[in-house]
Design an enzyme around this catalytic site. Structure first.
Site, PDB file in Angstrom:
ATOM      1  N   ASP A  31      27.784  36.488  46.102  1.00 30.29           N
ATOM      2  CA  ASP A  31      27.645  37.829  46.349  1.00 30.29           C
ATOM      3  C   ASP A  31      26.227  38.366  45.529  1.00 30.29           C
ATOM      4  OD1 ASP A  31      30.344  37.598  47.074  1.00 30.29           O
ATOM      5  OD2 ASP A  31      31.266  39.017  45.778  1.00 30.29           O
ATOM      6  N   LYS A 137      33.653  37.276  52.821  1.00 28.81           N
ATOM      7  CA  LYS A 137      34.971  37.330  52.113  1.00 28.81           C
ATOM      8  C   LYS A 137      35.323  38.948  51.982  1.00 28.81           C
ATOM      9  CE  LYS A 137      33.324  36.952  47.406  1.00 28.81           C
ATOM     10  NZ  LYS A 137      33.637  38.266  46.618  1.00 28.81           N
ATOM     11  N   THR A 166      29.832  39.450  40.242  1.00 31.74           N
ATOM     12  CA  THR A 166      29.504  39.690  38.584  1.00 31.74           C
ATOM     13  C   THR A 166      30.399  38.517  38.156  1.00 31.74           C
ATOM     14  OG1 THR A 166      31.427  41.281  38.399  1.00 31.74           O
ATOM     15  CG2 THR A 166      29.046  42.040  38.813  1.00 31.74           C
ATOM     16  N   ASP A 168      32.429  38.496  35.548  1.00 27.52           N
ATOM     17  CA  ASP A 168      33.657  38.937  35.205  1.00 27.52           C
ATOM     18  C   ASP A 168      34.873  39.363  36.139  1.00 27.52           C
ATOM     19  OD1 ASP A 168      31.631  41.130  35.230  1.00 27.52           O
ATOM     20  OD2 ASP A 168      33.266  42.390  34.835  1.00 27.52           O
ATOM     21  N   VAL A 169      34.246  39.470  37.497  1.00 27.96           N
ATOM     22  CA  VAL A 169      35.027  39.693  38.866  1.00 27.96           C
ATOM     23  C   VAL A 169      35.133  38.480  39.626  1.00 27.96           C
ATOM     24  CG1 VAL A 169      35.570  41.496  40.565  1.00 27.96           C
ATOM     25  CG2 VAL A 169      34.760  42.084  38.143  1.00 27.96           C
ATOM     26  N   CYS A 170      33.970  38.714  40.624  1.00 29.33           N
ATOM     27  CA  CYS A 170      34.099  37.811  41.740  1.00 29.33           C
ATOM     28  C   CYS A 170      33.756  36.280  41.189  1.00 29.33           C
ATOM     29  CB  CYS A 170      33.071  38.299  42.770  1.00 29.33           C
ATOM     30  SG  CYS A 170      33.783  39.611  43.403  1.00 29.33           S
TER      31      CYS A 170
END
Length: 232
Positions: A31, A137, A166, A168-170
């Site tokens: 991303d 996605k 990021t 912590d997420v994706c």
């Protein structure tokens, strides 16, 4: 099958067998889109400081060049939705009702996080080249409702190195999905962004917990040095 030295990493070298090859390893860049890196994109319009989200761009570019020169498979992901935003998870829609910026809203880079809009595009610094796979996605994890797993099986990939936004997420979600599916995972820490140092640190430490339950962690300089053996 051209082998590379195991990448020094914490808590153990990657891959754990001590040797990998360009034929069974892939770099996944998560991303790195204008919506997450450009002041006029989604994160910028949300009011976040983009400095830590843009910090990975230069190290990712270095890693990407090394991976290409070594003949690795490179996979890029993009997060985005249909123009009707009907493919967004309903629970996320509920969470966003009070947000000042929501996917589908108009913005300086077109409709926010909508496919084919300018903000949805991967930043020019890290643009894919011919032959590199792009996985689109709608979820945080790149394996959810995509053909990523099938692509990796077709390429006979076993080892995955992760970069992107990021952490912590994706990035973390995709790494965990990959780990559960039996891939050996490496997080290149300085090639990942977060909106705060605290989140970045926590995400790195979670990979290493329980003697590397999700994988190992390294940095871009160490990774590139290991791949340089292919050029000698």
């Amino acid at each position: 099958m051209t082998a590379f030295r195991a990448v020094p990493a914490d808590p153990r070298p990657w891959p754990s067998s001590g040797e990998g090859s360009r034929d069974n390893s892939a770099l996944i860049i998560i991303d790195m889109q204008r919506d997450f890196c450009d002041p006029e994109g989604y994160m910028g319009q949300m009011g976040y400081d983009l400095t830590p989200l843009r910090a990975p761009i230069a190290p990712i570019a270095t890693v990407l060049t090394a991976a290409r020169q070594a003949g690795w498979a490179v996979i890029h992901t993009r997060q985005g939705y249909r123009r009707e935003v009907i493919d967004r998870v309903r629970s996320k829609e509920e969470d966003c009702k009070s947000s000042k910026v929501r996917p589908g809203d108009p913005g300086p880079l077109g409709r926010i996080m909508i496919r084919e809009e300018p903000g949805w595009q991967i930043i020019p610094d890290l643009a894919p080249i011919e032959g590199e796979v792009i996985v689109d996605k709608t979820a945080n994890g790149a394996f959810c409702d995509t053909d990523l797993a099938g692509i990796l099986r077709a390429l006979e990939i076993r080892h995955l190195a992760f970069c992107g936004n990021t952490i912590d997420v994706c990035v973390h979600t995709t790494l965990r999905e990959a780990n559960d599916q039996g891939f050996e995972c490496l997080l290149i820490a300085d090639c990942c962004g977060a909106v705060s140092k605290e989140l970045h640190h926590a995400a790195v430490e979670m990979v290493k917990v329980e003697d590397g339950v999700f994988g190992s962690v390294t940095d871009s300089a160490t990774f590139v040095a290991a791949l340089s053996a292919l050029q000698q």
